[in-house]
Motif scaffolding. Structure first.
Motif, PDB file in Angstrom:
ATOM      1  N   MET A   1       0.836  -1.199   0.000  1.00 35.27           N
ATOM      2  CA  MET A   1       0.000   0.000   0.000  1.00 35.27           C
ATOM      3  C   MET A   1       0.870   1.249   0.000  1.00 35.27           C
ATOM      4  SD  MET A   1      -3.001  -1.030   2.702  1.00 35.27           S
ATOM      5  CE  MET A   1      -3.877   0.480   2.333  1.00 35.27           C
ATOM      6  N   ALA A   2       0.334   2.333  -0.502  1.00 35.17           N
ATOM      7  CA  ALA A   2       1.067   3.589  -0.508  1.00 35.17           C
ATOM      8  C   ALA A   2       1.164   4.136   0.911  1.00 35.17           C
ATOM      9  CB  ALA A   2       0.374   4.605  -1.416  1.00 35.17           C
ATOM     10  N   SER A   3       2.232   4.882   1.166  1.00 36.98           N
ATOM     11  CA  SER A   3       2.401   5.480   2.490  1.00 36.98           C
ATOM     12  C   SER A   3       1.281   6.457   2.801  1.00 36.98           C
ATOM     13  CB  SER A   3       3.751   6.196   2.566  1.00 36.98           C
ATOM     14  OG  SER A   3       4.810   5.280   2.505  1.00 36.98           O
ATOM     15  N   SER A   4       0.793   7.135   1.769  1.00 35.98           N
ATOM     16  CA  SER A   4      -0.280   8.106   1.972  1.00 35.98           C
ATOM     17  C   SER A   4      -1.245   8.019   0.813  1.00 35.98           C
ATOM     18  CB  SER A   4       0.292   9.526   2.080  1.00 35.98           C
ATOM     19  OG  SER A   4      -0.743  10.465   2.222  1.00 35.98           O
ATOM     20  N   ASP A   5      -2.490   7.657   1.095  1.00 32.58           N
ATOM     21  CA  ASP A   5      -3.495   7.569   0.048  1.00 32.58           C
ATOM     22  C   ASP A   5      -4.078   8.933  -0.290  1.00 32.58           C
ATOM     23  OD1 ASP A   5      -3.325   4.823  -0.291  1.00 32.58           O
ATOM     24  OD2 ASP A   5      -4.694   4.434   1.351  1.00 32.58           O
ATOM     25  N   ALA A   6      -3.928   9.898   0.614  1.00 32.62           N
ATOM     26  CA  ALA A   6      -4.439  11.244   0.371  1.00 32.62           C
ATOM     27  C   ALA A   6      -3.605  12.222   1.185  1.00 32.62           C
ATOM     28  CB  ALA A   6      -5.916  11.348   0.771  1.00 32.62           C
ATOM     29  N   ARG A 175      20.025   0.733  -7.946  1.00 26.09           N
ATOM     30  CA  ARG A 175      18.623   0.525  -7.578  1.00 26.09           C
ATOM     31  C   ARG A 175      18.366   0.880  -6.122  1.00 26.09           C
ATOM     32  NH1 ARG A 175      15.745  -4.382  -5.897  1.00 26.09           N
ATOM     33  NH2 ARG A 175      13.511  -4.145  -6.329  1.00 26.09           N
ATOM     34  N   ALA A 176      19.329   0.623  -5.252  1.00 26.22           N
ATOM     35  CA  ALA A 176      19.138   0.903  -3.834  1.00 26.22           C
ATOM     36  C   ALA A 176      18.954   2.393  -3.566  1.00 26.22           C
ATOM     37  CB  ALA A 176      20.329   0.378  -3.040  1.00 26.22           C
ATOM     38  N   LYS A 177      19.485   3.243  -4.439  1.00 26.31           N
ATOM     39  CA  LYS A 177      19.425   4.690  -4.215  1.00 26.31           C
ATOM     40  C   LYS A 177      18.192   5.339  -4.830  1.00 26.31           C
ATOM     41  CE  LYS A 177      24.420   5.266  -3.768  1.00 26.31           C
ATOM     42  NZ  LYS A 177      25.639   5.937  -4.290  1.00 26.31           N
ATOM     43  N   VAL A 178      17.431   4.608  -5.609  1.00 27.44           N
ATOM     44  CA  VAL A 178      16.210   5.171  -6.192  1.00 27.44           C
ATOM     45  C   VAL A 178      14.963   4.573  -5.546  1.00 27.44           C
ATOM     46  CG1 VAL A 178      17.355   5.641  -8.375  1.00 27.44           C
ATOM     47  CG2 VAL A 178      16.114   3.490  -8.098  1.00 27.44           C
ATOM     48  N   ARG A 179      15.154   3.916  -4.397  1.00 28.04           N
ATOM     49  CA  ARG A 179      14.050   3.370  -3.623  1.00 28.04           C
ATOM     50  C   ARG A 179      14.080   3.979  -2.230  1.00 28.04           C
ATOM     51  NH1 ARG A 179      13.805  -2.468  -2.991  1.00 28.04           N
ATOM     52  NH2 ARG A 179      11.616  -2.431  -3.563  1.00 28.04           N
ATOM     53  N   SER A 180      12.926   4.044  -1.583  1.00 29.51           N
ATOM     54  CA  SER A 180      12.839   4.655  -0.263  1.00 29.51           C
ATOM     55  C   SER A 180      13.308   3.681   0.815  1.00 29.51           C
ATOM     56  CB  SER A 180      11.410   5.097   0.017  1.00 29.51           C
ATOM     57  OG  SER A 180      10.590   3.976   0.311  1.00 29.51           O
ATOM     58  N   GLN A 181      13.464   4.196   2.026  1.00 27.98           N
ATOM     59  CA  GLN A 181      13.931   3.374   3.137  1.00 27.98           C
ATOM     60  C   GLN A 181      12.870   2.398   3.633  1.00 27.98           C
ATOM     61  OE1 GLN A 181      15.375   6.084   6.122  1.00 27.98           O
ATOM     62  NE2 GLN A 181      17.236   6.570   4.989  1.00 27.98           N
ATOM     63  N   VAL A 182      11.633   2.600   3.227  1.00 29.32           N
ATOM     64  CA  VAL A 182      10.567   1.691   3.679  1.00 29.32           C
ATOM     65  C   VAL A 182      10.270   0.596   2.655  1.00 29.32           C
ATOM     66  CG1 VAL A 182       9.495   3.426   5.156  1.00 29.32           C
ATOM     67  CG2 VAL A 182       8.771   3.230   2.767  1.00 29.32           C
ATOM     68  N   VAL A 186       9.963  -6.240  -3.594  1.00 28.81           N
ATOM     69  CA  VAL A 186       9.675  -5.436  -4.783  1.00 28.81           C
ATOM     70  C   VAL A 186       8.662  -4.333  -4.509  1.00 28.81           C
ATOM     71  CG1 VAL A 186      10.233  -7.312  -6.360  1.00 28.81           C
ATOM     72  CG2 VAL A 186       7.890  -7.057  -5.539  1.00 28.81           C
ATOM     73  N   ASN A 187       8.195  -4.219  -3.270  1.00 30.37           N
ATOM     74  CA  ASN A 187       7.175  -3.230  -2.928  1.00 30.37           C
ATOM     75  C   ASN A 187       7.809  -2.016  -2.260  1.00 30.37           C
ATOM     76  OD1 ASN A 187       4.938  -4.909  -3.750  1.00 30.37           O
ATOM     77  ND2 ASN A 187       5.361  -6.141  -1.932  1.00 30.37           N
ATOM     78  N   ASP A 188       7.427  -0.830  -2.729  1.00 29.57           N
ATOM     79  CA  ASP A 188       7.914   0.412  -2.152  1.00 29.57           C
ATOM     80  C   ASP A 188       6.721   1.334  -1.922  1.00 29.57           C
ATOM     81  OD1 ASP A 188       9.177   2.695  -1.355  1.00 29.57           O
ATOM     82  OD2 ASP A 188      10.544   2.836  -3.055  1.00 29.57           O
ATOM     83  N   PRO A 189       6.263   1.482  -0.678  1.00 33.61           N
ATOM     84  CA  PRO A 189       5.096   2.335  -0.400  1.00 33.61           C
ATOM     85  C   PRO A 189       5.283   3.790  -0.807  1.00 33.61           C
ATOM     86  CG  PRO A 189       5.583   0.900   1.471  1.00 33.61           C
ATOM     87  CD  PRO A 189       6.741   0.795   0.526  1.00 33.61           C
ATOM     88  N   ASP A 190       6.543   4.242  -0.936  1.00 28.31           N
ATOM     89  CA  ASP A 190       6.809   5.627  -1.314  1.00 28.31           C
ATOM     90  C   ASP A 190       7.128   5.782  -2.796  1.00 28.31           C
ATOM     91  OD1 ASP A 190       6.333   6.755   1.111  1.00 28.31           O
ATOM     92  OD2 ASP A 190       8.423   6.798   1.757  1.00 28.31           O
ATOM     93  N   ALA A 191       6.867   4.759  -3.593  1.00 26.50           N
ATOM     94  CA  ALA A 191       7.243   4.798  -5.005  1.00 26.50           C
ATOM     95  C   ALA A 191       6.560   5.935  -5.758  1.00 26.50           C
ATOM     96  CB  ALA A 191       6.930   3.459  -5.676  1.00 26.50           C
ATOM     97  N   LEU A 192       5.346   6.311  -5.359  1.00 25.33           N
ATOM     98  CA  LEU A 192       4.618   7.374  -6.050  1.00 25.33           C
ATOM     99  C   LEU A 192       4.798   8.732  -5.386  1.00 25.33           C
ATOM    100  CD1 LEU A 192       1.278   5.558  -6.965  1.00 25.33           C
ATOM    101  CD2 LEU A 192       3.312   5.889  -8.370  1.00 25.33           C
ATOM    102  N   SER A 193       5.647   8.809  -4.376  1.00 34.98           N
ATOM    103  CA  SER A 193       5.899  10.095  -3.724  1.00 34.98           C
ATOM    104  C   SER A 193       6.708  10.991  -4.654  1.00 34.98           C
ATOM    105  CB  SER A 193       6.655   9.886  -2.410  1.00 34.98           C
ATOM    106  OG  SER A 193       7.970   9.414  -2.662  1.00 34.98           O
ATOM    107  N   ARG A 194       6.686  12.276  -4.359  1.00 37.88           N
ATOM    108  CA  ARG A 194       7.379  13.253  -5.208  1.00 37.88           C
ATOM    109  C   ARG A 194       8.870  12.944  -5.329  1.00 37.88           C
ATOM    110  NH1 ARG A 194       9.981  18.159  -3.848  1.00 37.88           N
ATOM    111  NH2 ARG A 194      10.119  19.574  -5.628  1.00 37.88           N
TER     112      ARG A 194
END
Length: 254
Positions: A1-6, A175-182, A186-194
Protein backbone atom coordinates in the motif's frame (compact mmCIF):
# COMPACT_ATOMS: atom_id res chain seq x y z
CA UNK A 1 0.00 0.00 0.00
CA UNK A 2 1.07 3.59 -0.51
CA UNK A 3 2.40 5.48 2.49
CA UNK A 4 -0.28 8.11 1.97
CA UNK A 5 -3.50 7.57 0.05
CA UNK A 6 -4.44 11.24 0.37
CA UNK A 7 -2.71 14.46 1.38
CA UNK A 8 -4.08 17.67 2.83
CA UNK A 9 -4.21 20.54 0.36
CA UNK A 10 -4.96 23.14 3.05
CA UNK A 11 -2.98 23.05 6.28
CA UNK A 12 -2.64 25.31 9.31
CA UNK A 13 0.96 25.82 10.40
CA UNK A 14 2.20 28.32 12.97
CA UNK A 15 -1.16 30.12 12.79
CA UNK A 16 -0.76 30.48 9.01
CA UNK A 17 -2.99 28.89 6.37
CA UNK A 18 -1.01 27.23 3.60
CA UNK A 19 -2.09 25.80 0.25
CA UNK A 20 0.25 22.96 -0.66
CA UNK A 21 1.03 20.92 -3.79
CA UNK A 22 -0.24 23.60 -6.18
CA UNK A 23 3.26 24.35 -7.50
CA UNK A 24 5.72 22.16 -5.63
CA UNK A 25 7.86 22.57 -3.59
CA UNK A 26 6.37 25.98 -2.77
CA UNK A 27 3.49 26.82 -0.44
CA UNK A 28 0.89 29.52 -1.01
CA UNK A 29 0.34 31.44 2.22
CA UNK A 30 -3.26 32.65 2.13
CA UNK A 31 -5.96 34.42 4.03
CA UNK A 32 -8.96 32.14 3.75
CA UNK A 33 -12.50 33.23 4.49
CA UNK A 34 -15.60 31.10 4.15
CA UNK A 35 -19.32 31.71 3.94
CA UNK A 36 -21.27 28.56 4.68
CA UNK A 37 -24.48 30.10 5.95
CA UNK A 38 -26.39 29.40 2.74
CA UNK A 39 -25.98 26.75 0.07
CA UNK A 40 -23.70 26.45 -1.84
CA UNK A 41 -21.53 28.80 0.21
CA UNK A 42 -18.21 30.29 -0.87
CA UNK A 43 -14.46 30.19 -0.34
CA UNK A 44 -12.29 33.24 -0.73
CA UNK A 45 -8.52 32.87 -1.13
CA UNK A 46 -6.21 35.89 -1.03
CA UNK A 47 -2.50 36.44 -0.62
CA UNK A 48 -1.31 37.18 2.89
CA UNK A 49 -1.54 40.92 2.13
CA UNK A 50 -5.16 40.45 0.93
CA UNK A 51 -4.20 41.03 -2.72
CA UNK A 52 -5.33 39.05 -5.80
CA UNK A 53 -8.35 37.50 -4.10
CA UNK A 54 -10.00 34.47 -5.69
CA UNK A 55 -13.66 33.87 -4.87
CA UNK A 56 -14.97 30.34 -5.38
CA UNK A 57 -18.73 29.98 -5.25
CA UNK A 58 -21.46 28.19 -7.17
CA UNK A 59 -20.33 26.50 -10.39
CA UNK A 60 -17.00 28.35 -10.36
CA UNK A 61 -16.04 26.50 -7.19
CA UNK A 62 -16.13 23.21 -9.11
CA UNK A 63 -13.23 24.43 -11.21
CA UNK A 64 -11.00 24.96 -8.21
CA UNK A 65 -8.02 27.31 -8.08
CA UNK A 66 -6.95 29.09 -11.27
CA UNK A 67 -4.77 32.07 -12.06
CA UNK A 68 -1.20 33.23 -12.56
CA UNK A 69 1.36 32.80 -9.79
CA UNK A 70 4.88 34.06 -9.15
CA UNK A 71 7.59 32.71 -6.85
CA UNK A 72 8.67 35.21 -4.19
CA UNK A 73 10.87 34.46 -1.17
CA UNK A 74 10.58 30.71 -1.66
CA UNK A 75 6.77 30.76 -1.77
CA UNK A 76 4.14 31.49 -4.39
CA UNK A 77 1.72 34.40 -4.54
CA UNK A 78 -1.28 34.77 -6.82
CA UNK A 79 -1.06 37.65 -9.29
CA UNK A 80 -4.00 39.97 -9.94
CA UNK A 81 -6.14 38.99 -12.93
CA UNK A 82 -4.77 40.62 -16.08
CA UNK A 83 -1.30 41.09 -14.61
CA UNK A 84 1.54 41.61 -17.08
CA UNK A 85 4.15 39.83 -14.92
CA UNK A 86 7.00 38.21 -16.80
CA UNK A 87 6.79 34.42 -17.20
CA UNK A 88 4.31 33.53 -14.43
CA UNK A 89 3.15 30.03 -13.56
CA UNK A 90 -0.32 29.53 -15.02
CA UNK A 91 -2.78 27.33 -13.13
CA UNK A 92 -6.07 26.25 -14.68
CA UNK A 93 -8.44 24.16 -12.57
CA UNK A 94 -5.53 23.37 -10.23
CA UNK A 95 -3.38 21.99 -13.07
CA UNK A 96 -0.22 23.75 -14.20
CA UNK A 97 0.42 24.66 -17.82
CA UNK A 98 3.84 23.87 -19.32
CA UNK A 99 6.27 26.36 -17.80
CA UNK A 100 9.74 27.13 -19.11
CA UNK A 101 12.18 28.54 -16.58
CA UNK A 102 14.78 31.17 -17.60
CA UNK A 103 17.51 28.51 -17.74
CA UNK A 104 15.58 26.62 -20.43
CA UNK A 105 14.32 23.79 -18.24
CA UNK A 106 10.63 22.92 -18.05
CA UNK A 107 9.06 22.99 -14.59
CA UNK A 108 6.15 20.64 -13.87
CA UNK A 109 3.61 20.77 -11.06
CA UNK A 110 5.65 18.56 -8.75
CA UNK A 111 8.73 20.75 -9.07
CA UNK A 112 10.63 18.52 -11.49
CA UNK A 113 12.92 20.43 -13.84
CA UNK A 114 13.54 18.70 -17.18
CA UNK A 115 16.07 19.68 -19.83
CA UNK A 116 16.08 18.72 -23.48
CA UNK A 117 17.02 15.18 -24.45
CA UNK A 118 20.34 14.96 -26.28
CA UNK A 119 22.62 12.39 -27.83
CA UNK A 120 25.77 11.55 -25.92
CA UNK A 121 28.76 13.15 -27.64
CA UNK A 122 30.91 10.09 -27.05
CA UNK A 123 28.32 7.49 -27.96
CA UNK A 124 25.55 8.13 -30.47
CA UNK A 125 23.72 5.06 -29.11
CA UNK A 126 23.03 6.83 -25.81
CA UNK A 127 20.23 9.35 -25.15
CA UNK A 128 20.32 11.51 -22.01
CA UNK A 129 17.66 13.70 -20.42
CA UNK A 130 18.83 15.78 -17.40
CA UNK A 131 16.19 16.07 -14.66
CA UNK A 132 16.24 17.34 -11.09
CA UNK A 133 13.87 18.44 -8.38
CA UNK A 134 13.63 22.19 -7.74
CA UNK A 135 15.57 22.01 -4.48
CA UNK A 136 18.32 19.66 -5.73
CA UNK A 137 21.67 20.96 -6.95
CA UNK A 138 22.65 17.94 -9.03
CA UNK A 139 20.91 16.25 -11.94
CA UNK A 140 19.91 12.73 -12.69
CA UNK A 141 20.29 11.80 -16.34
CA UNK A 142 17.49 9.64 -17.68
CA UNK A 143 19.57 7.40 -19.90
CA UNK A 144 18.26 5.35 -22.82
CA UNK A 145 19.89 3.05 -25.33
CA UNK A 146 18.81 3.44 -28.97
CA UNK A 147 19.83 -0.15 -29.69
CA UNK A 148 20.83 -3.14 -27.59
CA UNK A 149 24.40 -3.64 -26.40
CA UNK A 150 26.22 -6.92 -25.88
CA UNK A 151 27.05 -8.13 -22.38
CA UNK A 152 29.82 -10.71 -22.38
CA UNK A 153 30.17 -13.23 -19.58
CA UNK A 154 32.44 -16.21 -18.93
CA UNK A 155 31.25 -19.43 -20.40
CA UNK A 156 30.66 -18.01 -23.89
CA UNK A 157 27.42 -16.35 -22.81
CA UNK A 158 26.49 -13.35 -24.95
CA UNK A 159 23.47 -11.40 -23.79
CA UNK A 160 21.79 -8.34 -25.28
CA UNK A 161 20.82 -5.52 -22.91
CA UNK A 162 18.57 -2.47 -23.42
CA UNK A 163 17.23 0.24 -21.11
CA UNK A 164 15.03 3.33 -21.27
CA UNK A 165 14.99 6.32 -18.86
CA UNK A 166 17.42 4.67 -16.46
CA UNK A 167 18.08 7.24 -13.67
CA UNK A 168 21.85 7.70 -13.75
CA UNK A 169 23.80 9.93 -11.35
CA UNK A 170 27.60 10.20 -11.19
CA UNK A 171 27.84 7.77 -14.14
CA UNK A 172 25.98 4.95 -12.43
CA UNK A 173 22.51 3.59 -11.75
CA UNK A 174 22.03 2.04 -8.31
CA UNK A 175 18.62 0.53 -7.58
CA UNK A 176 19.14 0.90 -3.83
CA UNK A 177 19.43 4.69 -4.21
CA UNK A 178 16.21 5.17 -6.19
CA UNK A 179 14.05 3.37 -3.62
CA UNK A 180 12.84 4.65 -0.26
CA UNK A 181 13.93 3.37 3.14
CA UNK A 182 10.57 1.69 3.68
CA UNK A 183 10.84 -0.47 0.54
CA UNK A 184 10.57 -4.21 1.11
CA UNK A 185 11.27 -6.80 -1.57
CA UNK A 186 9.67 -5.44 -4.78
CA UNK A 187 7.18 -3.23 -2.93
CA UNK A 188 7.91 0.41 -2.15
CA UNK A 189 5.10 2.34 -0.40
CA UNK A 190 6.81 5.63 -1.31
CA UNK A 191 7.24 4.80 -5.00
CA UNK A 192 4.62 7.37 -6.05
CA UNK A 193 5.90 10.09 -3.72
CA UNK A 194 7.38 13.25 -5.21
CA UNK A 195 10.92 12.23 -4.27
CA UNK A 196 10.88 8.84 -5.97
CA UNK A 197 8.11 8.84 -8.58
CA UNK A 198 10.23 10.24 -11.42
CA UNK A 199 12.99 7.70 -10.69
CA UNK A 200 10.74 4.66 -10.97
CA UNK A 201 9.65 4.85 -14.61
CA UNK A 202 12.63 3.11 -16.19
CA UNK A 203 12.48 -0.03 -18.33
CA UNK A 204 15.05 -2.66 -19.20
CA UNK A 205 15.22 -5.83 -21.25
CA UNK A 206 17.62 -8.77 -21.38
CA UNK A 207 17.86 -11.23 -24.25
CA UNK A 208 19.68 -14.45 -23.48
CA UNK A 209 19.00 -16.82 -20.59
CA UNK A 210 21.81 -19.36 -20.51
CA UNK A 211 24.64 -19.18 -17.97
CA UNK A 212 27.08 -22.06 -17.45
CA UNK A 213 24.53 -24.43 -19.03
CA UNK A 214 21.87 -23.32 -16.54
CA UNK A 215 18.73 -21.34 -17.36
CA UNK A 216 18.80 -17.79 -15.99
CA UNK A 217 15.61 -15.77 -15.43
CA UNK A 218 16.25 -12.08 -14.59
CA UNK A 219 14.36 -10.49 -11.69
CA UNK A 220 15.78 -7.05 -10.86
CA UNK A 221 18.34 -4.68 -12.35
CA UNK A 222 20.59 -3.66 -9.46
CA UNK A 223 23.37 -1.56 -10.94
CA UNK A 224 24.72 -0.19 -14.21
CA UNK A 225 28.07 1.63 -14.35
CA UNK A 226 29.10 3.80 -17.28
CA UNK A 227 32.67 4.79 -18.14
CA UNK A 228 33.09 7.33 -20.93
CA UNK A 229 29.43 6.75 -21.85
CA UNK A 230 30.07 3.04 -22.38
CA UNK A 231 28.50 0.36 -20.18
CA UNK A 232 31.27 -1.06 -18.00
CA UNK A 233 29.33 -3.07 -15.41
CA UNK A 234 25.84 -4.53 -15.08
CA UNK A 235 24.47 -6.27 -12.01
CA UNK A 236 21.27 -8.29 -12.33
CA UNK A 237 19.55 -10.46 -9.74
CA UNK A 238 17.89 -13.50 -11.22
CA UNK A 239 16.95 -17.12 -10.71
CA UNK A 240 19.14 -20.01 -11.89
CA UNK A 241 17.39 -23.25 -12.85
CA UNK A 242 18.34 -26.58 -14.28
CA UNK A 243 17.49 -26.80 -18.00
CA UNK A 244 14.35 -28.83 -17.43
CA UNK A 245 11.88 -29.78 -20.17
CA UNK A 246 9.71 -26.86 -21.18
CA UNK A 247 12.47 -24.31 -20.36
CA UNK A 248 10.16 -22.00 -18.40
CA UNK A 249 10.61 -20.18 -15.14
CA UNK A 250 9.39 -22.15 -12.16
CA UNK A 251 7.05 -20.52 -9.69
CA UNK A 252 7.48 -20.46 -5.94
CA UNK A 253 7.44 -23.88 -4.32
CA UNK A 254 4.42 -24.24 -2.03
Amino acid sequence: MASSDATDAIVLQNNQTLIRHLIEPFDWQVKLTTDLNAYPGSLNFANQDNSAALLLTGDTALKGISGDFAVTQNRIDRLPDGSSADNPFHIEAESIAAHRDPDGTFHDQRGLLRSATHLSTANSNLLKTPVRLQEDSTDYEMTSLLTTVSLNFPGNANWQFWCRDLPVKASSFDRAKVRSQVAQDVNDPDALSRKFNYLEGYEWRLVGNSLFSLDFFPLTLEKVVFINDQIDEVRIVGRLQLPLPGRKELGAIQ
